[in-house]
Design a protein around this motif. Structure first.
Motif, short mmCIF file in Angstrom:
data_model
loop_
_atom_site.label_atom_id
_atom_site.label_comp_id
_atom_site.label_asym_id
_atom_site.label_seq_id
_atom_site.Cartn_x
_atom_site.Cartn_y
_atom_site.Cartn_z
N HIS A 1 0.86 -1.18 0.00
CA HIS A 1 0.00 0.00 0.00
C HIS A 1 0.89 1.23 0.00
CE1 HIS A 1 -3.48 2.47 0.63
NE2 HIS A 1 -2.97 2.98 1.74
N VAL A 2 0.76 2.10 -0.98
CA VAL A 2 1.60 3.28 -1.08
C VAL A 2 0.90 4.47 -0.45
CG1 VAL A 2 2.79 2.44 -3.13
CG2 VAL A 2 0.75 3.85 -3.39
N GLN A 3 1.65 5.24 0.30
CA GLN A 3 1.07 6.41 0.94
C GLN A 3 2.16 7.35 1.41
OE1 GLN A 3 -0.96 5.43 4.65
NE2 GLN A 3 0.33 3.64 4.95
N LEU A 4 1.76 8.57 1.69
CA LEU A 4 2.61 9.54 2.36
C LEU A 4 2.15 9.62 3.81
CD1 LEU A 4 2.84 12.55 -0.14
CD2 LEU A 4 4.64 10.91 0.41
N VAL A 5 3.10 9.61 4.71
CA VAL A 5 2.76 9.65 6.13
C VAL A 5 3.46 10.84 6.77
CG1 VAL A 5 2.85 8.44 8.31
CG2 VAL A 5 2.46 7.16 6.20
N GLU A 6 2.68 11.74 7.35
CA GLU A 6 3.25 12.87 8.06
C GLU A 6 3.31 12.56 9.55
OE1 GLU A 6 0.49 14.98 4.95
OE2 GLU A 6 0.41 13.20 6.23
N SER A 7 4.28 13.15 10.21
CA SER A 7 4.41 13.02 11.65
C SER A 7 5.15 14.23 12.20
CB SER A 7 5.14 11.73 12.03
OG SER A 7 6.45 11.73 11.51
N GLY A 8 5.17 14.35 13.51
CA GLY A 8 5.94 15.41 14.14
C GLY A 8 5.14 16.58 14.65
N GLY A 9 3.86 16.60 14.38
CA GLY A 9 3.04 17.69 14.86
C GLY A 9 2.87 17.63 16.37
N GLY A 10 2.29 18.67 16.94
CA GLY A 10 2.06 18.72 18.36
C GLY A 10 1.71 20.11 18.81
N SER A 11 1.75 20.31 20.11
CA SER A 11 1.43 21.61 20.69
C SER A 11 2.70 22.22 21.27
CB SER A 11 0.39 21.44 21.80
OG SER A 11 -0.82 20.95 21.28
N VAL A 12 2.95 23.47 20.91
CA VAL A 12 4.12 24.18 21.41
C VAL A 12 3.73 25.60 21.78
CG1 VAL A 12 5.79 22.82 20.10
CG2 VAL A 12 4.83 24.92 19.10
N GLN A 13 4.59 26.22 22.55
CA GLN A 13 4.37 27.62 22.89
C GLN A 13 4.96 28.52 21.81
OE1 GLN A 13 6.03 28.08 26.85
NE2 GLN A 13 4.07 27.54 27.78
N THR A 14 4.49 29.74 21.78
CA THR A 14 5.02 30.73 20.84
C THR A 14 6.53 30.80 20.97
OG1 THR A 14 2.98 32.02 20.93
CG2 THR A 14 4.96 33.15 20.19
N GLY A 15 7.20 30.78 19.82
CA GLY A 15 8.65 30.82 19.81
C GLY A 15 9.29 29.45 19.78
N GLY A 16 8.50 28.41 19.96
CA GLY A 16 9.02 27.06 19.98
C GLY A 16 9.28 26.50 18.58
N SER A 17 9.71 25.25 18.55
CA SER A 17 10.06 24.60 17.29
C SER A 17 9.43 23.22 17.20
CB SER A 17 11.59 24.43 17.19
OG SER A 17 12.25 25.69 17.20
N LEU A 18 9.19 22.81 15.97
CA LEU A 18 8.76 21.46 15.67
C LEU A 18 9.42 21.04 14.36
CD1 LEU A 18 4.90 21.54 16.36
CD2 LEU A 18 6.58 20.24 17.64
N ARG A 19 9.61 19.75 14.21
CA ARG A 19 10.08 19.24 12.92
C ARG A 19 9.08 18.23 12.42
NH1 ARG A 19 15.50 15.84 11.20
NH2 ARG A 19 14.39 14.16 12.26
N LEU A 20 8.48 18.55 11.30
CA LEU A 20 7.53 17.66 10.66
C LEU A 20 8.26 16.75 9.68
CD1 LEU A 20 4.59 20.10 9.86
CD2 LEU A 20 5.13 18.94 12.01
N SER A 21 7.75 15.54 9.53
CA SER A 21 8.30 14.59 8.56
C SER A 21 7.21 14.15 7.61
CB SER A 21 8.85 13.35 9.27
OG SER A 21 9.90 13.68 10.14
N CYS A 22 7.60 13.93 6.39
CA CYS A 22 6.71 13.40 5.35
C CYS A 22 7.45 12.23 4.72
CB CYS A 22 6.41 14.49 4.33
SG CYS A 22 5.53 13.93 2.86
N THR A 23 6.97 11.02 4.98
CA THR A 23 7.66 9.82 4.54
C THR A 23 6.86 9.07 3.50
OG1 THR A 23 8.76 9.61 6.69
CG2 THR A 23 8.67 7.64 5.30
N ALA A 24 7.53 8.71 2.44
CA ALA A 24 6.91 7.88 1.41
C ALA A 24 6.97 6.43 1.85
CB ALA A 24 7.62 8.06 0.07
#
Length: 119
Positions: free
Chosen positions: A1-24
């Protein structure tokens, strides 16, 4: 089964950082451009950033200098590093395949999205 899968989201405070991933999953996406979009509640989806199959990157003005898009060496995972996050960055973030060298079988494929909330 082929798909794109995102991950890495969440809740952060202003000024914070997140790294999202998009994997085939189930296919090789290194011939595809990968585009990140976001959609805030009640708003239209908007383009955020892109990375071409050959590595060129493009950004929407409102994320320039704060977000960085990159691809791993195998080309199957694309990252969106998000720094200096603002409440207005709150949205569902999704990735999509694109580009003239992307196989028709995988072209215009969307992931399920990952939620980013900045407070």
């Amino acid at each position: 089964h082929v798909q794109l899968v995102e991950s890495g989201g969440g809740s952060v405070q202003t000024g914070g950082s997140l790294r999202l991933s998009c994997t085939a999953v189930g296919f090789t996406s290194n011939n595809c451009d990968i585009e990140w979009y976001r959609q805030a509640a009640g708003m239209q989806r908007e383009w955020v950033a892109s990375i071409r199959s050959f590595g060129t990157t493009h950004y929407k003005d409102f994320v320039k200098g704060r977000f960085t898009i990159s691809r791993d060496k195998a080309g199957d995972t694309v990252y969106l590093q998000m720094n200096s996050l603002k409440p207005e960055d709150t949205a569902m973030y999704s990735c999509k395949t694109a580009g003239p060298y992307c196989s028709a079988r995988y072209f215009d494929m969307w992931g399920q999205g990952t939620q980013v909330t900045v407070s």
